[in-house]
Design a protein around this motif. Sequence first.
Motif, PDB file in Angstrom:
ATOM      1  N   UNK A  96       0.843  -1.190   0.000  1.00  0.00           N
ATOM      2  CA  UNK A  96       0.000   0.000   0.000  1.00  0.00           C
ATOM      3  C   UNK A  96       0.881   1.244   0.000  1.00  0.00           C
ATOM      4  N   UNK A  97       0.650   2.111  -0.961  1.00  0.00           N
ATOM      5  CA  UNK A  97       1.489   3.290  -1.127  1.00  0.00           C
ATOM      6  C   UNK A  97       1.084   4.386  -0.148  1.00  0.00           C
ATOM      7  N   UNK A  98       2.058   4.865   0.617  1.00  0.00           N
ATOM      8  CA  UNK A  98       1.813   5.989   1.518  1.00  0.00           C
ATOM      9  C   UNK A  98       1.758   7.280   0.700  1.00  0.00           C
ATOM     10  N   UNK A  99       0.894   8.169   1.077  1.00  0.00           N
ATOM     11  CA  UNK A  99       0.744   9.433   0.358  1.00  0.00           C
ATOM     12  C   UNK A  99       1.963  10.325   0.611  1.00  0.00           C
ATOM     13  N   UNK A 100       2.769  10.533  -0.431  1.00  0.00           N
ATOM     14  CA  UNK A 100       3.950  11.384  -0.272  1.00  0.00           C
ATOM     15  C   UNK A 100       4.420  11.908  -1.625  1.00  0.00           C
TER      16      UNK A 100
END
Length: 266
Positions: free
Chosen positions: A188-192
């Motif tokens: 899951x890609x962290x928002x950054x």
Amino acid sequence: MLKTELLLRRLDDIGKSLERKGGVLLLLGVGSVGIETDRMDEYSDLDFFVIVKDGQKTRYIDHLDWLEEVHPLAYSFKNTDVGYKILFEDGIYGEYAVFEERDLEDAPYPEGRIVWKDPFYLNIEIAKSSIPIPSLKRDSLDFPMNEALTNLYVGLGRYARGEHLSAMRFIQGYAVDRILSVMHLLEEEEECYPDPFGLERRVEQRYPRLAERLGGMLQGYHHVPDSALCILNFIEEVYPVNPRLSAEIRQLIDMTCRSQQGESHH
């Protein structure tokens, strides 16, 4: 003054200089001085587009007085037909390009922030391209994982014949790039602030579990086989690798590691 404040002030001053010089429609900040100012830090630089009136492009490309009058330049390098990389005397670094309006009609580019515009210029939609930027992400594991595996195989063969630089690029460059193209399917890609032009940007913040493995995958010029083993182990955890190909890659890793150990004993 903080570096971030200085960057924004410098861009505002460039806008004022362009206004004085004339022939300009818009100054667009992109990257961290664009719509993503929240991610600015002490290591940020200036990225911007200058959109000029028809017939003015050569003037703003060939003559840098509009920048020199803001702050003296210590260095300038024309890296494309339409733009420069620059360093001001006070250490502010920047990259920019100069366009006429028609140049951007069919071009994909990141959304920018309008820093300055001619009050009579009404096309504010130009701040965001109508052409989508092609995605570097893949929607299936099959092609990238098999491409990465063959990168390992070919790279290890090159390493065995003494082509260590080429091997490093195949294994720690191309194969890892293929993995990055499908990480959104694996973690899951962290928002950054993802960058559409470079999947490696902020990967440590976006995929923290992968980041823990990168040191093993990227051990450098003197540890190419060890890097290949870590990459192969990772791929086998997430994808059904062809057993014969895996065995061949592991055999090459063992052979090159033994050869490397033999050389170190001489």
